[in-house]
Design a protein around this motif. Structure first.
Motif, PDB file in Angstrom:
ATOM      1  N   UNK A   1       0.848  -1.174   0.000  1.00 48.59           N
ATOM      2  CA  UNK A   1       0.000   0.000   0.000  1.00 48.59           C
ATOM      3  C   UNK A   1       0.894   1.237   0.000  1.00 48.59           C
ATOM      4  N   UNK A   2       0.463   2.241  -0.661  1.00 49.14           N
ATOM      5  CA  UNK A   2       1.238   3.462  -0.759  1.00 49.14           C
ATOM      6  C   UNK A   2       1.184   4.245   0.550  1.00 49.14           C
ATOM      7  N   UNK A   3       2.288   4.894   0.885  1.00 48.08           N
ATOM      8  CA  UNK A   3       2.405   5.583   2.163  1.00 48.08           C
ATOM      9  C   UNK A   3       1.406   6.724   2.299  1.00 48.08           C
ATOM     10  N   UNK A   4       1.114   7.431   1.219  1.00 46.36           N
ATOM     11  CA  UNK A   4       0.202   8.568   1.339  1.00 46.36           C
ATOM     12  C   UNK A   4      -1.220   8.111   1.634  1.00 46.36           C
ATOM     13  N   UNK A   5      -1.577   6.895   1.210  1.00 48.95           N
ATOM     14  CA  UNK A   5      -2.898   6.378   1.557  1.00 48.95           C
ATOM     15  C   UNK A   5      -2.984   6.078   3.052  1.00 48.95           C
ATOM     16  N   UNK A   6      -1.891   5.591   3.619  1.00 52.26           N
ATOM     17  CA  UNK A   6      -1.868   5.335   5.062  1.00 52.26           C
ATOM     18  C   UNK A   6      -1.917   6.638   5.856  1.00 52.26           C
ATOM     19  N   UNK A   7      -1.210   7.641   5.368  1.00 51.43           N
ATOM     20  CA  UNK A   7      -1.240   8.947   6.043  1.00 51.43           C
ATOM     21  C   UNK A   7      -2.648   9.528   5.979  1.00 51.43           C
ATOM     22  N   UNK A   8      -3.276   9.434   4.828  1.00 51.76           N
ATOM     23  CA  UNK A   8      -4.645   9.929   4.676  1.00 51.76           C
ATOM     24  C   UNK A   8      -5.604   9.152   5.576  1.00 51.76           C
ATOM     25  N   UNK A   9      -5.426   7.840   5.648  1.00 54.06           N
ATOM     26  CA  UNK A   9      -6.264   7.026   6.530  1.00 54.06           C
ATOM     27  C   UNK A   9      -6.056   7.436   7.985  1.00 54.06           C
ATOM     28  N   UNK A  10      -4.814   7.680   8.368  1.00 49.11           N
ATOM     29  CA  UNK A  10      -4.528   8.102   9.744  1.00 49.11           C
ATOM     30  C   UNK A  10      -5.184   9.451  10.044  1.00 49.11           C
ATOM     31  N   UNK A  11      -5.155  10.357   9.095  1.00 49.09           N
ATOM     32  CA  UNK A  11      -5.782  11.668   9.306  1.00 49.09           C
ATOM     33  C   UNK A  11      -7.295  11.554   9.448  1.00 49.09           C
ATOM     34  N   UNK A  12      -7.921  10.725   8.611  1.00 54.50           N
ATOM     35  CA  UNK A  12      -9.372  10.527   8.712  1.00 54.50           C
ATOM     36  C   UNK A  12      -9.745   9.861  10.035  1.00 54.50           C
ATOM     37  N   UNK A  35      -7.123  11.218  19.496  1.00 54.11           N
ATOM     38  CA  UNK A  35      -7.086  11.327  18.038  1.00 54.11           C
ATOM     39  C   UNK A  35      -5.882  10.589  17.468  1.00 54.11           C
ATOM     40  N   UNK A  36      -4.741  10.712  18.125  1.00 50.63           N
ATOM     41  CA  UNK A  36      -3.557   9.985  17.652  1.00 50.63           C
ATOM     42  C   UNK A  36      -3.757   8.473  17.718  1.00 50.63           C
ATOM     43  N   UNK A  37      -4.358   8.018  18.802  1.00 57.62           N
ATOM     44  CA  UNK A  37      -4.630   6.580  18.952  1.00 57.62           C
ATOM     45  C   UNK A  37      -5.605   6.114  17.873  1.00 57.62           C
ATOM     46  N   UNK A  38      -6.679   6.856  17.657  1.00 66.56           N
ATOM     47  CA  UNK A  38      -7.665   6.487  16.634  1.00 66.56           C
ATOM     48  C   UNK A  38      -7.078   6.508  15.237  1.00 66.56           C
ATOM     49  N   UNK A  39      -6.264   7.510  14.957  1.00 65.32           N
ATOM     50  CA  UNK A  39      -5.635   7.598  13.632  1.00 65.32           C
ATOM     51  C   UNK A  39      -4.682   6.456  13.382  1.00 65.32           C
ATOM     52  N   UNK A  40      -3.895   6.115  14.383  1.00 70.46           N
ATOM     53  CA  UNK A  40      -2.956   4.999  14.217  1.00 70.46           C
ATOM     54  C   UNK A  40      -3.694   3.672  14.069  1.00 70.46           C
ATOM     55  N   UNK A  41      -4.746   3.478  14.843  1.00 70.91           N
ATOM     56  CA  UNK A  41      -5.531   2.242  14.731  1.00 70.91           C
ATOM     57  C   UNK A  41      -6.160   2.088  13.355  1.00 70.91           C
ATOM     58  N   UNK A  42      -6.701   3.181  12.815  1.00 67.77           N
ATOM     59  CA  UNK A  42      -7.312   3.118  11.486  1.00 67.77           C
ATOM     60  C   UNK A  42      -6.258   2.900  10.408  1.00 67.77           C
ATOM     61  N   UNK A  43      -5.086   3.494  10.567  1.00 71.20           N
ATOM     62  CA  UNK A  43      -4.008   3.293   9.594  1.00 71.20           C
ATOM     63  C   UNK A  43      -3.547   1.835   9.605  1.00 71.20           C
TER      64      UNK A  43
END
Length: 153
Positions: A1-12, A35-43
């Motif tokens: 998976x591309x890194x920018x998709x993971x970053x975008x997923x983490x932001x959402x 928010x950091x915990x939720x973003x990391x979990x979603x990523x």
């Protein structure tokens, strides 16, 4: 998976967790951590999705396990209850789409599809619950061992 998709997923994921934290009147300082915990979990969940994009129990389990472990660590460090970080962190992982599709198939009368979707959603929710139980139990075991070692030494 591309890194920018993971970053975008983490932001959402972080945005969703922060919004829920705000709705629960969690302090501003703890909103950031939630928010950091939720973003990391979603990523993590997004990173472990199969190429087909279909929800997978393992992806839910790994995402929820990261959220639960980080929540327990933050709770210990910040001297706060773990639920302050756990509930908002798990919000992005809730299989709401699967629940909606199950009800939609049921209302349309397609019971075979409803049963299949319902079982899939239930196993995803079970994977999340198992991850939380493992992280919480693991923390209690580690704390008990550390207390025992301190008393002996």
């Amino acid at each position: 998976m591309l890194w920018y998709k993971l970053v975008l997923a983490a932001l959402w994921g972080a945005g969703a967790a922060a919004a829920l934290s705000y709705c629960f009147n969690i302090s501003r300082y703890n909103i950031v951590w939630g928010a950091l915990v939720g973003g990391l979990g979603w990523a993590i969940y997004t990173a472990f999705l199969p190429a087909s994009g279909v929800a997978d129990n393992r992806a839910y389990f790994l995402g929820a396990l990261i959220v639960a472990i980080l929540s327990e660590i933050l709770a210990r460090v910040q001297q706060k209850p773990a639920t302050i970080y756990l509930v908002p962190g798990l919000l992005p992982l809730v299989p709401g789409g699967g629940m909606f599709e199950t009800m939609e198939a049921t209302v349309k009368g397609n019971l075979e599809e409803a049963l299949l979707l319902g079982f899939s959603t239930l196993t995803c929710a079970g994977a999340i619950a198992l991850a939380i139980a493992l992280a919480t139990s693991g923390k209690r075991i580690v704390v008990a061992i550390l207390r025992h070692v301190r008393r002996k030494g």
